[in-house]
Design a protein around this motif. Structure first.
Motif, mmCIF file in Angstrom:
data_model
loop_
_atom_site.group_PDB
_atom_site.id
_atom_site.type_symbol
_atom_site.label_atom_id
_atom_site.label_comp_id
_atom_site.label_asym_id
_atom_site.label_seq_id
_atom_site.Cartn_x
_atom_site.Cartn_y
_atom_site.Cartn_z
ATOM 1 N N THR A 27 11.287 2.578 1.016
ATOM 2 C CA THR A 27 10.052 2.068 0.424
ATOM 3 C C THR A 27 9.062 3.195 0.159
ATOM 4 O OG1 THR A 27 10.338 -0.054 1.556
ATOM 5 C CG2 THR A 27 8.143 0.453 0.716
ATOM 6 N N MET A 28 8.914 4.104 1.133
ATOM 7 C CA MET A 28 8.016 5.247 0.938
ATOM 8 C C MET A 28 8.522 6.153 -0.178
ATOM 9 S SD MET A 28 5.173 5.616 2.666
ATOM 10 C CE MET A 28 4.841 3.890 2.272
ATOM 11 N N ARG A 29 9.823 6.327 -0.250
ATOM 12 C CA ARG A 29 10.396 7.172 -1.306
ATOM 13 C C ARG A 29 10.061 6.609 -2.684
ATOM 14 N NH1 ARG A 29 14.268 7.983 -4.876
ATOM 15 N NH2 ARG A 29 14.971 5.835 -4.724
ATOM 16 N N GLY A 75 10.650 -7.297 -3.298
ATOM 17 C CA GLY A 75 10.810 -7.663 -1.896
ATOM 18 C C GLY A 75 10.402 -6.545 -0.947
ATOM 19 N N LYS A 76 10.779 -5.305 -1.287
ATOM 20 C CA LYS A 76 10.439 -4.161 -0.438
ATOM 21 C C LYS A 76 8.929 -3.950 -0.360
ATOM 22 C CE LYS A 76 14.644 -1.323 -0.776
ATOM 23 N NZ LYS A 76 14.847 -1.227 0.691
ATOM 24 N N LEU A 77 8.262 -4.028 -1.503
ATOM 25 C CA LEU A 77 6.819 -3.824 -1.522
ATOM 26 C C LEU A 77 6.095 -4.975 -0.813
ATOM 27 C CD1 LEU A 77 6.264 -2.476 -5.156
ATOM 28 C CD2 LEU A 77 6.395 -1.164 -3.040
ATOM 29 N N SER A 78 6.575 -6.202 -1.028
ATOM 30 C CA SER A 78 5.960 -7.358 -0.375
ATOM 31 C C SER A 78 6.092 -7.256 1.140
ATOM 32 C CB SER A 78 6.620 -8.659 -0.862
ATOM 33 O OG SER A 78 6.414 -8.848 -2.236
ATOM 34 N N LYS A 79 7.269 -6.877 1.606
ATOM 35 C CA LYS A 79 7.495 -6.745 3.048
ATOM 36 C C LYS A 79 6.586 -5.671 3.645
ATOM 37 C CE LYS A 79 11.124 -5.816 6.460
ATOM 38 N NZ LYS A 79 12.572 -5.485 6.657
ATOM 39 N N ALA A 80 6.461 -4.549 2.954
ATOM 40 C CA ALA A 80 5.616 -3.454 3.438
ATOM 41 C C ALA A 80 4.143 -3.873 3.478
ATOM 42 C CB ALA A 80 5.794 -2.226 2.558
ATOM 43 N N LEU A 81 3.689 -4.609 2.456
ATOM 44 C CA LEU A 81 2.309 -5.100 2.439
ATOM 45 C C LEU A 81 2.062 -6.069 3.594
ATOM 46 C CD1 LEU A 81 1.749 -5.712 -1.389
ATOM 47 C CD2 LEU A 81 0.560 -4.021 0.020
ATOM 48 N N ALA A 82 3.036 -6.962 3.839
ATOM 49 C CA ALA A 82 2.904 -7.932 4.924
ATOM 50 C C ALA A 82 2.831 -7.235 6.281
ATOM 51 C CB ALA A 82 4.069 -8.911 4.888
ATOM 52 N N GLN A 83 3.627 -6.182 6.448
ATOM 53 C CA GLN A 83 3.609 -5.427 7.707
ATOM 54 C C GLN A 83 2.268 -4.738 7.924
ATOM 55 O OE1 GLN A 83 7.074 -2.959 7.063
ATOM 56 N NE2 GLN A 83 8.438 -4.351 8.171
#
Length: 265
Positions: A27-29, A75-83
Motif C-alpha cells: 500500500t505504501m509503495r 480495497g487496499k486504500l480503504s483498508k489503510a484509511l480505516a486503520q
C-alpha cells in the motif's frame, strides 16, 4: 559583513538535502508511486509549450491509468484509511490532543472513504472511455508506442493550442481526485507519525531494532547532498540496516555519515 552572495550560498548548503523513502508494504509503495506521478503530471501540464511537452504529459496520465487499473487498489486504500481512523479514534477525549484538529482529520478520512465506495467501477474507467485516451492505450504497449499514422485523432488533438490542451488534460485528471485525496491523507498521516531524528552511521553503516507495535510502514532517511551518498535500506522482521553507498558504487565507502531517520507507522 556577510554579502548577499555569501548568504545565498550559505542558504543553498543549509537547505540542500534529500529525503529518501523506503516503503515496507504494498500500500505504501503504491501511494508513493502515485504521489510521484500526480505531482509530475501537474507540473507537466503547467509547463506545456510544445507538442513534446503535451505528449510527455499524456504519457504520465497513461502511467497513472496503468497503476489505477489494479483490481485491489480501492480495497487496499480503504483498508489503510480505516486503520488510520481506528488508531486516531483512540485519541478521542485525550486532553493532550487537539480535539478540533482530530475531528477534522477523522471527518476528512470518512469523506474520502465514502467517496472511494460511491462508484464500484474501476477507478480509471471513465477516463479510459475518452476516445483519445482509448486510442493511445490501444497502442501504448506497442514497440515505440503510439505513432501519428495509427492514431490520427491524437495528432489532430496535438494540433490544438497549448491552452486548450492544458484545459483538456486538467479535465481528464479530475477523475483521479478521490484517489489523490486518499493517497495524500495516508502519506501525510504516516510521515507525521514520527519526526526525523539525528543519527550517525559509522563507516557508512547503521543498524537499529524496530518496534513490533505499531508496525513500521515507511522508512525515511534525510541526508545532505554534500555527502554524495544514497542509502541501501534492508529491513528484516525486527531490524533495520542502512548502508550508505557512493554515487559511484565501484568505490568502497568508509566515511562516517550524519543523517536523520524516521521509522513511520
Amino acid at each position: 559583513m556577510t554579502t548577499l552572495n555569501e548568504k545565498i550560498e550559505s542558504s543553498k548548503v543549509i537547505n540542500d538535502y534529500i529525503t529518501f523513502e523506503h516503503p515496507l508494504n504494498e500500500t505504501m509503495r503504491i501511494c508513493l508511486l502515485l504521489e510521484q506521478l500526480f505531482n509530475q503530471v501537474k507540473e507537466d501540464i503547467n509547463n506545456i509549450s510544445t507538442d513534446s511537452h503535451a505528449k510527455h504529459s499524456v504519457d504520465t496520465i497513461i502511467r497513472i491509468i496503468h497503476v489505477l487499473d489494479r483490481p485491489d487498489l480501492r480495497g487496499k486504500l480503504s483498508k489503510a484509511l480505516a486503520q488510520q481512523a481506528n488508531s486516531l479514534s483512540q485519541l478521542e477525549n485525550n486532553p493532550q490532543v487537539n480535539q478540533d484538529k482530530l475531528t477534522s482529520i477523522l471527518s476528512e478520512i470518512d469523506l474520502t472513504y465514502d467517496a472511494l465506495h460511491e462508484n464500484k467501477n474501476k477507478i480509471s474507467e471513465q477516463l479510459k472511455s475518452n476516445k483519445i485516451i482509448k486510442s493511445i492505450l490501444q497502442y501504448s504497449a506497442s514497440p515505440g508506442g503510439p505513432a501519428n499514422f495509427n492514431i490520427p485523432n491524437y495528432l489532430l488533438w496535438l494540433n490544438k493550442n497549448n491552452q486548450q490542451k492544458k484545459q483538456d488534460m486538467r479535465s481528464w485528471i479530475n477523475s483521479f481526485e478521490v484517489i489523490k485525496s486518499a493517497v495524500t491523507i495516508l502519506l501525510r498521516l504516516t510521515r507525521n507519525s514520527q519526526n526525523l531524528a539525528p543519527r550517525y552511521a559509522n563507516n557508512s553503516f547503521f543498524q537499529v531494532n524496530l518496534d513490533s507495535q505499531p508496525i513500521t510502514q515507511l522508512i525515511r532517511v534525510k541526508i545532505g547532498t554534500v555527502e554524495n551518498v544514497w542509502p541501501e535500506i534492508s529491513v528484516g522482521r525486527h531490524r533495520l540496516a542502512i548502508y550508505f553507498k557512493n554515487y559511484d558504487e565501484s568505490e568502497a565507502n568508509t566515511s562516517d555519515i550524519k543523517f536523520a531517520l524516521a521509522c513511520c507507522y
